[in-house]
Design a protein around this motif. Structure first.
Motif, PDB file in Angstrom:
ATOM      1  N   LYS A  53       0.845  -1.210   0.000  1.00  0.00           N
ATOM      2  CA  LYS A  53       0.000   0.000   0.000  1.00  0.00           C
ATOM      3  C   LYS A  53       0.868   1.243   0.000  1.00  0.00           C
ATOM      4  O   LYS A  53       1.794   1.369   0.794  1.00  0.00           O
ATOM      5  CB  LYS A  53      -0.860   0.043   1.274  1.00  0.00           C
ATOM      6  CG  LYS A  53      -1.873  -1.053   1.372  1.00  0.00           C
ATOM      7  CD  LYS A  53      -2.870  -0.759   2.492  1.00  0.00           C
ATOM      8  CE  LYS A  53      -2.331  -1.142   3.852  1.00  0.00           C
ATOM      9  NZ  LYS A  53      -3.315  -0.920   4.931  1.00  0.00           N
ATOM     10  N   GLN A  55       0.813   5.807  -0.426  1.00  0.00           N
ATOM     11  CA  GLN A  55      -0.037   6.943  -0.055  1.00  0.00           C
ATOM     12  C   GLN A  55      -1.130   7.159  -1.094  1.00  0.00           C
ATOM     13  O   GLN A  55      -0.977   6.770  -2.240  1.00  0.00           O
ATOM     14  CB  GLN A  55       0.813   8.217   0.026  1.00  0.00           C
ATOM     15  CG  GLN A  55       1.778   8.243   1.185  1.00  0.00           C
ATOM     16  CD  GLN A  55       2.873   9.270   0.970  1.00  0.00           C
ATOM     17  OE1 GLN A  55       2.742  10.180   0.160  1.00  0.00           O
ATOM     18  NE2 GLN A  55       3.975   9.095   1.675  1.00  0.00           N
ATOM     19  N   GLN A  56      -2.165   7.868  -0.697  1.00  0.00           N
ATOM     20  CA  GLN A  56      -3.285   8.243  -1.572  1.00  0.00           C
ATOM     21  C   GLN A  56      -3.878   7.026  -2.282  1.00  0.00           C
ATOM     22  O   GLN A  56      -4.236   7.107  -3.451  1.00  0.00           O
ATOM     23  CB  GLN A  56      -2.848   9.258  -2.652  1.00  0.00           C
ATOM     24  CG  GLN A  56      -1.809  10.256  -2.261  1.00  0.00           C
ATOM     25  CD  GLN A  56      -2.393  11.453  -1.499  1.00  0.00           C
ATOM     26  OE1 GLN A  56      -3.602  11.673  -1.537  1.00  0.00           O
ATOM     27  NE2 GLN A  56      -1.566  12.182  -0.808  1.00  0.00           N
ATOM     28  N   GLY A  57      -3.898   5.877  -1.599  1.00  0.00           N
ATOM     29  CA  GLY A  57      -4.487   4.665  -2.169  1.00  0.00           C
ATOM     30  C   GLY A  57      -3.698   4.050  -3.310  1.00  0.00           C
ATOM     31  O   GLY A  57      -4.201   3.168  -4.012  1.00  0.00           O
ATOM     32  N   LYS A  58      -2.446   4.507  -3.500  1.00  0.00           N
ATOM     33  CA  LYS A  58      -1.656   3.959  -4.610  1.00  0.00           C
ATOM     34  C   LYS A  58      -1.039   2.613  -4.226  1.00  0.00           C
ATOM     35  O   LYS A  58      -0.945   2.284  -3.047  1.00  0.00           O
ATOM     36  CB  LYS A  58      -0.545   4.943  -4.993  1.00  0.00           C
ATOM     37  CG  LYS A  58      -1.077   6.199  -5.661  1.00  0.00           C
ATOM     38  CD  LYS A  58       0.065   7.107  -6.026  1.00  0.00           C
ATOM     39  CE  LYS A  58      -0.465   8.504  -6.358  1.00  0.00           C
ATOM     40  NZ  LYS A  58       0.482   9.555  -6.123  1.00  0.00           N
ATOM     41  N   ARG A 216      -2.379  19.404  -3.972  1.00  0.00           N
ATOM     42  CA  ARG A 216      -3.713  18.889  -4.304  1.00  0.00           C
ATOM     43  C   ARG A 216      -4.435  18.570  -3.010  1.00  0.00           C
ATOM     44  O   ARG A 216      -3.925  17.843  -2.159  1.00  0.00           O
ATOM     45  CB  ARG A 216      -3.592  17.624  -5.155  1.00  0.00           C
ATOM     46  CG  ARG A 216      -4.931  17.015  -5.541  1.00  0.00           C
ATOM     47  CD  ARG A 216      -4.750  15.859  -6.489  1.00  0.00           C
ATOM     48  NE  ARG A 216      -4.259  16.281  -7.796  1.00  0.00           N
ATOM     49  CZ  ARG A 216      -4.994  16.886  -8.721  1.00  0.00           C
ATOM     50  NH1 ARG A 216      -6.270  17.157  -8.485  1.00  0.00           N
ATOM     51  NH2 ARG A 216      -4.472  17.221  -9.872  1.00  0.00           N
ATOM     52  N   GLN A 217      -5.592  19.131  -2.835  1.00  0.00           N
ATOM     53  CA  GLN A 217      -6.407  18.867  -1.651  1.00  0.00           C
ATOM     54  C   GLN A 217      -7.761  18.437  -2.125  1.00  0.00           C
ATOM     55  O   GLN A 217      -8.515  19.258  -2.668  1.00  0.00           O
ATOM     56  CB  GLN A 217      -6.547  20.133  -0.818  1.00  0.00           C
ATOM     57  CG  GLN A 217      -5.415  20.335   0.142  1.00  0.00           C
ATOM     58  CD  GLN A 217      -5.944  20.555   1.545  1.00  0.00           C
ATOM     59  OE1 GLN A 217      -6.798  21.383   1.760  1.00  0.00           O
ATOM     60  NE2 GLN A 217      -5.440  19.810   2.499  1.00  0.00           N
ATOM     61  N   GLY A 218      -8.044  17.145  -1.965  1.00  0.00           N
ATOM     62  CA  GLY A 218      -9.276  16.633  -2.548  1.00  0.00           C
ATOM     63  C   GLY A 218      -9.223  16.864  -4.044  1.00  0.00           C
ATOM     64  O   GLY A 218      -8.254  16.541  -4.702  1.00  0.00           O
ATOM     65  N   SER A 249      -2.767  17.939   5.276  1.00  0.00           N
ATOM     66  CA  SER A 249      -2.603  16.733   4.471  1.00  0.00           C
ATOM     67  C   SER A 249      -2.693  17.133   3.007  1.00  0.00           C
ATOM     68  O   SER A 249      -3.027  18.280   2.694  1.00  0.00           O
ATOM     69  CB  SER A 249      -3.693  15.711   4.800  1.00  0.00           C
ATOM     70  OG  SER A 249      -4.942  16.270   4.466  1.00  0.00           O
ATOM     71  N   GLY A 250      -2.398  16.194   2.140  1.00  0.00           N
ATOM     72  CA  GLY A 250      -2.440  16.482   0.706  1.00  0.00           C
ATOM     73  C   GLY A 250      -1.170  15.984   0.048  1.00  0.00           C
ATOM     74  O   GLY A 250      -0.332  15.360   0.681  1.00  0.00           O
ATOM     75  N   GLU A 251      -1.065  16.278  -1.241  1.00  0.00           N
ATOM     76  CA  GLU A 251       0.118  15.849  -1.996  1.00  0.00           C
ATOM     77  C   GLU A 251       0.723  17.091  -2.636  1.00  0.00           C
ATOM     78  O   GLU A 251       0.028  17.842  -3.318  1.00  0.00           O
ATOM     79  CB  GLU A 251      -0.290  14.843  -3.070  1.00  0.00           C
ATOM     80  CG  GLU A 251       0.886  14.183  -3.738  1.00  0.00           C
ATOM     81  CD  GLU A 251       0.459  13.177  -4.812  1.00  0.00           C
ATOM     82  OE1 GLU A 251       1.337  12.516  -5.341  1.00  0.00           O
ATOM     83  OE2 GLU A 251      -0.752  13.097  -5.121  1.00  0.00           O
TER      84      GLU A 251
END
Ligand code: BTN
Length: 262
Positions: A53, A55-58, A216-218, A249-251
């Motif tokens: 697993k 981050q961000q479900g990747k 990127r936030q949402g 949080s975010g990328e």
């Protein structure tokens, strides 16, 4: 291909009062720890993950014997909301350890990617679960150790490995021992003192500071200049109209001079 020396890692763990499981194959070391029996503090290592697993479900590419797939379950006497700086503290612990072992200038991209020359070397995934006395955190760490470029690697972003950086194969056992020695004690320091003792090293390694970034936030993409992090680990960014923003949080992506993003 040299397998991990499982008996010696397990023995090293018991010298530090830590139960360690070294598995040949697992879906994900972090998922495995979610249902592993007590004690609360427990480490799982695997030679291969079939559903690593990121981050961000990747997906985290986890081929056998090349890399380190390490997860640590740690009981915090804090609510999940008090652990917001934990991912930065873990990035600092990992960055210090890698610098000490390889004498290379690694950087951290907020919140917790370890980079070398803007290529990703290691990733951290932190998952928190409420427990009666506080919170269990499962800290998953993936380090690219001996993975070399190949055509079929399903990795989206620029990446590197210790072998590519050092120019020779790198033994994984000493890195695992260093993680076993330093991560739980670093987490105990975070439990006692929070993020403050980690911030000076964070600032030295911060690769976004002063750079143009997109966060990127949402579904929303915001851009500006990164101005560091605050005491709780939030990324600070100044927009072109002077507004100061803080992200917990975010990328974050670096924007290159010609407008491309990394
Ligand atoms: C990222 O996307 O940067 C985080 C990657 C975290 C990967 C590690 S490998 C060990 C642990 N088990 C998992 O399934 N993921 C983490």
């Amino acid at each position: 291909m040299t397998p991990l020396d499982a008996p010696s890692l397990v023995a090293f763990g018991s010298q530090h009062n830590i139960v360690i499981d070294v598995l040949k194959e697992v879906d994900s070391t972090s998922r495995w720890l979610q249902s592993a029996p007590p004690p609360a503090l427990r480490i799982c290592l695997a030679e291969k993950q079939t559903q690593g697993k990121g981050q961000q479900g990747k997906h985290w590419h986890s081929p056998a014997y090349d890399n380190i797939y390490f997860s640590c379950r740690y009981p915090f006497e804090k609510a999940p909301s008090e652990l917001s700086g934990l991912s930065l503290a873990v990035a600092v612990i990992l960055c210090r350890l890698l610098k000490e072992l390889s004498h290379q200038p690694f950087q951290i991209k907020w919140p917790n990617d370890i980079l070398f020359a803007q290529q990703k070397l290691a990733g951290i995934l932190i998952e928190c679960f409420k427990s009666p006395g506080g919170t269990f955190a499962i800290i998953g760490i993936g380090i690219n150790v001996n993975m070399m470029p190949a055509e079929d690697r399903p990795i989206e972003q620029p990446w590197t490995s210790l072998q590519q950086i050092m120019g020779h194969p790198v033994a994984r056992d000493p890195i695992c021992r260093a993680l076993i020695r330093t991560l739980p004690s670093g987490l105990a320091c975070f439990q006692q003192e929070g993020l403050a003792p980690f911030l000076p090293d964070w600032r030295d390694a911060d690769c976004l500071l002063g750079r143009t970034v997109q966060v990127r936030q949402g579904g929303t993409l915001l851009s500006g200049t990164a101005t560091g992090v605050d005491e709780s680990g939030r990324l600070l960014m100044r927009t072109s109209d002077g507004e100061q923003m803080a992200f917990h949080s975010g990328e974050a992506k670096l924007t290159m001079p010609h407008g491309k993003v990394k």
